[in-house]
Design a protein around this motif. Structure first.
Motif, PDB file in Angstrom:
ATOM      1  N   ASP A 223       0.869  -1.182   0.000  1.00 31.00           N
ATOM      2  CA  ASP A 223       0.000   0.000   0.000  1.00 31.00           C
ATOM      3  C   ASP A 223       0.901   1.225   0.000  1.00 31.00           C
ATOM      4  O   ASP A 223       1.541   1.549   1.009  1.00 31.00           O
ATOM      5  N   ARG A 224       0.975   1.900  -1.152  1.00 34.15           N
ATOM      6  CA  ARG A 224       1.880   3.044  -1.308  1.00 34.15           C
ATOM      7  C   ARG A 224       1.155   4.376  -1.141  1.00 34.15           C
ATOM      8  O   ARG A 224       1.703   5.431  -1.496  1.00 34.15           O
ATOM      9  N   THR A 225      -0.058   4.351  -0.585  1.00 30.63           N
ATOM     10  CA  THR A 225      -0.841   5.568  -0.404  1.00 30.63           C
ATOM     11  C   THR A 225      -1.139   5.767   1.073  1.00 30.63           C
ATOM     12  O   THR A 225      -1.632   4.863   1.749  1.00 30.63           O
ATOM     13  N   ARG A 226      -0.841   6.963   1.578  1.00 27.60           N
ATOM     14  CA  ARG A 226      -1.174   7.274   2.964  1.00 27.60           C
ATOM     15  C   ARG A 226      -2.658   7.629   3.043  1.00 27.60           C
ATOM     16  O   ARG A 226      -3.142   8.467   2.294  1.00 27.60           O
ATOM     17  N   PRO A 227      -3.403   6.993   3.955  1.00 31.95           N
ATOM     18  CA  PRO A 227      -4.837   7.275   4.027  1.00 31.95           C
ATOM     19  C   PRO A 227      -5.120   8.686   4.532  1.00 31.95           C
ATOM     20  O   PRO A 227      -4.318   9.281   5.252  1.00 31.95           O
ATOM     21  N   GLY A 228      -6.278   9.195   4.093  1.00 34.87           N
ATOM     22  CA  GLY A 228      -6.709  10.507   4.567  1.00 34.87           C
ATOM     23  C   GLY A 228      -7.252  10.438   5.981  1.00 34.87           C
ATOM     24  O   GLY A 228      -7.448   9.360   6.552  1.00 34.87           O
ATOM     25  N   ARG A 229      -7.506  11.617   6.553  1.00 36.71           N
ATOM     26  CA  ARG A 229      -7.953  11.706   7.943  1.00 36.71           C
ATOM     27  C   ARG A 229      -9.454  11.432   8.042  1.00 36.71           C
ATOM     28  O   ARG A 229     -10.265  12.088   7.385  1.00 36.71           O
ATOM     29  N   PRO A 230      -9.859  10.462   8.886  1.00 40.85           N
ATOM     30  CA  PRO A 230     -11.299  10.251   9.100  1.00 40.85           C
ATOM     31  C   PRO A 230     -11.864  11.367   9.974  1.00 40.85           C
ATOM     32  O   PRO A 230     -11.125  12.071  10.675  1.00 40.85           O
ATOM     33  N   GLU A 254     -22.089   4.600  20.531  1.00 40.73           N
ATOM     34  CA  GLU A 254     -21.891   4.501  19.083  1.00 40.73           C
ATOM     35  C   GLU A 254     -21.243   5.763  18.547  1.00 40.73           C
ATOM     36  O   GLU A 254     -21.717   6.869  18.785  1.00 40.73           O
ATOM     37  N   LEU A 255     -20.138   5.603  17.816  1.00 37.76           N
ATOM     38  CA  LEU A 255     -19.471   6.710  17.153  1.00 37.76           C
ATOM     39  C   LEU A 255     -19.749   6.622  15.658  1.00 37.76           C
ATOM     40  O   LEU A 255     -19.600   5.556  15.066  1.00 37.76           O
ATOM     41  N   ARG A 256     -20.126   7.734  15.066  1.00 36.80           N
ATOM     42  CA  ARG A 256     -20.351   7.770  13.625  1.00 36.80           C
ATOM     43  C   ARG A 256     -19.192   8.499  12.973  1.00 36.80           C
ATOM     44  O   ARG A 256     -18.922   9.651  13.285  1.00 36.80           O
ATOM     45  N   ILE A 257     -18.503   7.793  12.064  1.00 38.63           N
ATOM     46  CA  ILE A 257     -17.250   8.281  11.507  1.00 38.63           C
ATOM     47  C   ILE A 257     -17.361   8.347   9.988  1.00 38.63           C
ATOM     48  O   ILE A 257     -17.804   7.390   9.343  1.00 38.63           O
ATOM     49  N   SER A 258     -16.920   9.438   9.412  1.00 42.53           N
ATOM     50  CA  SER A 258     -16.921   9.596   7.955  1.00 42.53           C
ATOM     51  C   SER A 258     -15.597   9.093   7.391  1.00 42.53           C
ATOM     52  O   SER A 258     -14.518   9.433   7.885  1.00 42.53           O
ATOM     53  N   LEU A 259     -15.706   8.289   6.344  1.00 47.40           N
ATOM     54  CA  LEU A 259     -14.525   7.783   5.633  1.00 47.40           C
ATOM     55  C   LEU A 259     -14.324   8.483   4.296  1.00 47.40           C
ATOM     56  O   LEU A 259     -13.494   8.053   3.491  1.00 47.40           O
ATOM     57  N   ALA A 260     -15.066   9.554   4.069  1.00 52.03           N
ATOM     58  CA  ALA A 260     -14.957  10.283   2.806  1.00 52.03           C
ATOM     59  C   ALA A 260     -13.536  10.820   2.624  1.00 52.03           C
ATOM     60  O   ALA A 260     -12.933  11.351   3.568  1.00 52.03           O
ATOM     61  N   ASP A 261     -12.991  10.662   1.424  1.00 50.89           N
ATOM     62  CA  ASP A 261     -11.659  11.170   1.048  1.00 50.89           C
ATOM     63  C   ASP A 261     -10.522  10.537   1.852  1.00 50.89           C
ATOM     64  O   ASP A 261      -9.417  11.089   1.903  1.00 50.89           O
ATOM     65  N   THR A 262     -10.783   9.405   2.489  1.00 51.21           N
ATOM     66  CA  THR A 262      -9.712   8.751   3.247  1.00 51.21           C
ATOM     67  C   THR A 262      -8.978   7.703   2.418  1.00 51.21           C
ATOM     68  O   THR A 262      -7.912   7.232   2.813  1.00 51.21           O
TER      69      THR A 262
END
Length: 277
Positions: A223-230, A254-262
């Motif tokens: 995996d050569r890509t650093r993930p974006g910030r959730p 319950e925590l609701r977390i966005s994975l958009a642009d990650t």
């Protein structure tokens, strides 16, 4: 020891007052002469083959046909049950035995090399400490060669990289004491042709006798890509807005977390920190 060409006359067989030429079926060298001049052979004579290898002696026989006698040569097939699982020198002796039980002298033993043992699969060493490549290692050009062991002397190693339906052949070199190496540049060129994700290296060896080992397969991940910030979409969600002992003990927070642009993919791990102490 005589060299012959295909079609050269090797000997004459006299049958029904006619001489029949026996020609060489291919180019080669005469290794031994089984029969002597003037020796009688007849339809129904039994051709006996004695095979000695690995300290075991096996005798097989069958009846000659009229055509074989007329042609002056016979074919005798040996299978794995006759040859056995051996690696080393073997000897074959021949004898003719007629219908009355009279037997010719044994032919001189013909020695040959035999190897019916498949080699062990080559072993792959641990790679990149954890068999994975991350962005930091890729950007810093820290890709290491792939190495392994258990390559037989004189054997040829076949290696390839696989990702899905993509196969890339890899060149490998042999070293001392059964070691072998896939050069880092060879590996790097292959990695540049595939995408991030799981991939495997498959290796097998072919010994000097042509026996092929089982294939050894090792799984890797890149995996050569650093993930974006959730991002936290909402504060901890409970029925009354408070996190109390009952909520915590029943794991109802319950925590609701966005994975958009990650650029998250299945298998990534989300880490949560910052709880009060």
């Amino acid at each position: 020891g005589a060299a012959v060409k295909e079609g050269d006359v090797l000997l004459l067989i006299e049958a029904m007052k006619m001489e029949n030429e026996v020609a060489a079926p291919c180019d080669g060298t005469v290794k031994q002469i089984v029969v002597s001049q003037g020796q009688m052979v007849s339809t129904g004579d039994t051709l006996i083959v004695i095979w000695r290898a690995g300290g075991v002696s096996v005798t097989r026989s069958r009846v000659l046909t009229a055509l074989e006698v007329a042609n002056g040569q016979a074919t005798f097939s040996l299978g794995l049950d006759d040859i056995g699982n051996v690696s080393g020198r073997a000897e074959i002796s021949l004898q003719l035995r007629d219908a009355s039980g009279n037997a010719s002298p044994l032919s001189p033993a013909h020695a040959l090399d035999v190897d019916t043992l498949s080699p062990l699969p080559p072993r792959l060493d641990s790679w990149m400490a954890d068999d994975r490549i991350n962005k930091q290692e890729w950007d810093a050009d820290l890709i290491a060669p792939i190495t392994g062991q258990l390559l037989e002397a004189g054997a040829t190693l076949t290696a390839r990289l696989r990702q899905g339906d993509t196969f890339i052949d890899l060149a490998a070199s042999s070293g001392a004491n059964g070691s072998w190496t896939i050069d880092r540049n060879e590996l790097l060129n292959a990695l540049q042709r595939i995408g991030d994700g799981a991939f495997s290296i498959e290796v097998k060896q072919t010994d000097l006798a042509g026996n092929v080992s089982p294939t050894q397969i090792q799984q890797y991940y890149m995996d050569r890509t650093r993930p974006g910030r959730p991002a936290l979409i909402a504060a901890p969600c409970t029925e009354d807005g408070w996190i109390n002992l009952r909520d915590a003990e029943s794991e109802r927070v319950e925590l609701r977390i966005s994975l958009a642009d990650t650029q998250a993919v299945a298998g990534d791990r989300i880490v949560i920190s910052g709880f009060a102490r």
